[in-house]
Write an enzyme that holds these catalytic residues in place. Structure first.
Site, mmCIF file in Angstrom:
data_model
loop_
_atom_site.group_PDB
_atom_site.id
_atom_site.type_symbol
_atom_site.label_atom_id
_atom_site.label_comp_id
_atom_site.label_asym_id
_atom_site.label_seq_id
_atom_site.Cartn_x
_atom_site.Cartn_y
_atom_site.Cartn_z
ATOM 1 N N PRO A 124 -7.237 -40.444 -27.171
ATOM 2 C CA PRO A 124 -7.736 -41.691 -27.743
ATOM 3 C C PRO A 124 -7.736 -41.698 -29.267
ATOM 4 C CG PRO A 124 -9.089 -41.072 -25.871
ATOM 5 C CD PRO A 124 -8.130 -39.935 -26.102
ATOM 6 N N GLY A 178 -2.692 -39.767 -31.663
ATOM 7 C CA GLY A 178 -1.391 -40.184 -31.148
ATOM 8 C C GLY A 178 -0.299 -39.490 -31.940
ATOM 9 N N ASP A 187 13.633 -33.347 -28.527
ATOM 10 C CA ASP A 187 15.084 -33.310 -28.751
ATOM 11 C C ASP A 187 15.847 -33.636 -27.472
ATOM 12 O OD1 ASP A 187 14.568 -32.608 -31.355
ATOM 13 O OD2 ASP A 187 15.125 -30.505 -31.139
ATOM 14 N N ARG A 222 24.374 -73.246 -19.558
ATOM 15 C CA ARG A 222 23.527 -74.286 -20.133
ATOM 16 C C ARG A 222 24.343 -75.166 -21.083
ATOM 17 N NH1 ARG A 222 19.814 -78.074 -20.679
ATOM 18 N NH2 ARG A 222 18.344 -77.823 -22.416
ATOM 19 N N THR A 237 24.409 -78.520 -23.764
ATOM 20 C CA THR A 237 23.720 -79.508 -24.603
ATOM 21 C C THR A 237 24.764 -80.209 -25.460
ATOM 22 O OG1 THR A 237 23.329 -77.976 -26.445
ATOM 23 C CG2 THR A 237 21.604 -78.121 -24.760
ATOM 24 N N HIS A 275 28.072 -73.538 -29.416
ATOM 25 C CA HIS A 275 27.354 -73.889 -30.649
ATOM 26 C C HIS A 275 27.235 -72.625 -31.503
ATOM 27 C CE1 HIS A 275 26.329 -77.882 -29.282
ATOM 28 N NE2 HIS A 275 25.789 -77.393 -28.169
ATOM 29 N N GLN A 319 15.204 -66.709 -27.388
ATOM 30 C CA GLN A 319 15.617 -67.834 -28.224
ATOM 31 C C GLN A 319 16.829 -68.548 -27.629
ATOM 32 O OE1 GLN A 319 13.561 -68.249 -30.706
ATOM 33 N NE2 GLN A 319 14.446 -70.115 -31.574
ATOM 34 N N GLU A 357 6.750 -41.898 -27.528
ATOM 35 C CA GLU A 357 7.587 -40.758 -27.943
ATOM 36 C C GLU A 357 7.854 -40.767 -29.448
ATOM 37 O OE1 GLU A 357 10.353 -38.709 -25.936
ATOM 38 O OE2 GLU A 357 9.697 -39.247 -23.926
#
Length: 415
Positions: A159, A162, A272, A300, A302, A310, A368, A395
């Protein structure tokens, strides 16, 4: 059914390939460098890719929703020879080289990084034994992993400790021919609720800093070990993370890995092996995001055309493709250096740093590309986005990777 024995035979042939690479890498001769896979590597790629597509991908969304530990998949992966891949054949593993292990990890990560993390955390616990344990400990603990579908846990972080490993508070006190361990482990102890045994790093000499840390292998059924509740994380929810308390846990002297005081060195050497494989899992996620986004962008429409036509969308996809390819190249470089018998800490940290960023960036750009629907739990990008972030944390955080890389630079480029 995926033939585990056949994969182990492949591993035996690859061992001689790795030895040849080691001789070549340390010689002064020059020669061609190839990114092409040999026949054995292509077989491993096909095996692990098919397993991911048929066994992991269909189950991933439900495992994320229920947060159920993927035992059924792990058992099938074990039967297929896709667990314990870097454990030497002598101790019941597949004995594959690092490049081959990276191929497997990428494909598993493509399917679901929660499943891949459960498998790779197993490898992380095994790595300190591979690099430093006695023959007897390897036979006892690594050997059983090949015989039966079992998992182990790497109990190092706490805790309050780290990245600051020197801040570990768990203590192991010598009493006669045994050690008594007291302390609490957290976060890095993936698989802890299902582990057959733990790699535990504990303080044996409080006055010696990191040189006072010792590594132990501890059976999970030893009295005094108490796993806490499963933590609910942002992503990779089917993997198992929980606090583990060690209270007066008695461990025999022979379960010390290496020598007393060598625990920190063992843990770093283990990275390693494992950092390139964690990075490979991140590449798998980056590749999955790229493929999902590219397919969606062709479907898709548009403004009268597919959104891939696009430029704004096309350029995001192009950046995602570069991320995945560049990250894979660094992973393979770090794995090849290790197979060649050289210290790969520098490249392993580079691979971990870059692949982690590639995973996060590709997942973000993938959402996005999908637009508003990408934010919905019915779409794969939402899960990939949540799953990706942990790669920049476990890690060794991305900041720790930069620290490792920077400390190699003066020797490479002396003033």
């Amino acid at each position: 059914m995926f033939p585990r024995v056949a994969l182990q035979r492949v591993g035996g042939r690859l061992a001689s390939t790795a030895n040849a690479a080691r001789h070549y890498a340390t010689s002064s001769a020059s020669g061609p460098v190839s990114f092409g896979l040999n026949d054995d590597q292509r077989a491993i790629d096909e095996l692990s890719r098919t397993f991911a597509q048929e066994k992991i991908v269909p189950a991933a969304a439900e495992l994320d929703r229920t947060m159920e530990y993927p035992w059924a998949i792990l058992k099938e992966a074990h039967a297929a020879g896709l667990m314990n891949t870097h454990v030497p054949e002598e101790y019941g593993g597949a004995g594959l080289g690092m490049v081959e292990c990276a191929i497997v990890s990428e494909n598993l990560g493509f399917g679901c990084t929660g499943v891949q993390t459960a498998i790779e955390a197993n490898g992380l616990a095994e790595a300190p034994l591979i690099v430093g344990a006695s023959h007897e400990l390897k036979m006892k603990y690594l050997g059983r992993m090949g015989e039966t579908p079992l998992v182990a846990s790497y109990a190092v972080t706490e805790p309050g400790a780290g990245s600051d490993v020197a801040g570990i508070k768990t203590k192991a006190v010598k009493e006669g021919d045994k050690f008594v361990i007291n302390g609490t482990k957290m976060w890095h102890s993936t698989n802890s609720g299902h582990a057959n045994w733990f790699f535990v790093l504990a303080v044996t000499d409080p006055s010696a800093g990191v040189k006072g840390l010792t590594g132990f292998v501890v059976d999970a059924d030893t009295p005094g070990i108490t796993p806490g509740r499963k933590e609910i994380n942002m992503g990779q929810r089917c993997s198992d993370t929980r606090m583990v308390t060690f209270q007066d846990v008695v461990v025999p002297q022979e379960n010390v890995i290496g020598a007393v005081g060598e625990g920190f060195k063992l843990a770093m050497k283990a990275f390693d092996i494992t950092r390139p494989l964690v990075a490979a899992g991140a590449v798998g996620l980056a590749q999955r995001a790229l493929e999902e986004a590219t397919k969606y962008a062709q479907e898709r429409k548009t403004m009268g055309k597919a959104i891939i036509d696009h430029q704004g969308v096309a350029f995001m996809l192009a950046d995602m493709a570069v991320n995945a390819e560049a990250a894979r190249a660094l992973v393979w470089k770090s794995a090849w250096v290790k197979d060649a018998g050289q210290r790969n800490s520098y490249y392993a940290s580079m691979a971990k740093l870059y692949a982690s960023r590639a995973a996060v960036e590709n997942a973000s750009m993938g959402v996005q590309v999908f637009g508003g629907i990408g934010f919905n739990t019915e779409m794969p990008m939402e899960k990939l986005y949540r799953d990706s972030k942990i790669f920049e944390l476990y890690e060794g955080t991305s900041q720790i990777q930069r620290l490792v890389i920077s400390r190699h630079l003066p020797a490479l480029y002396p003033a």
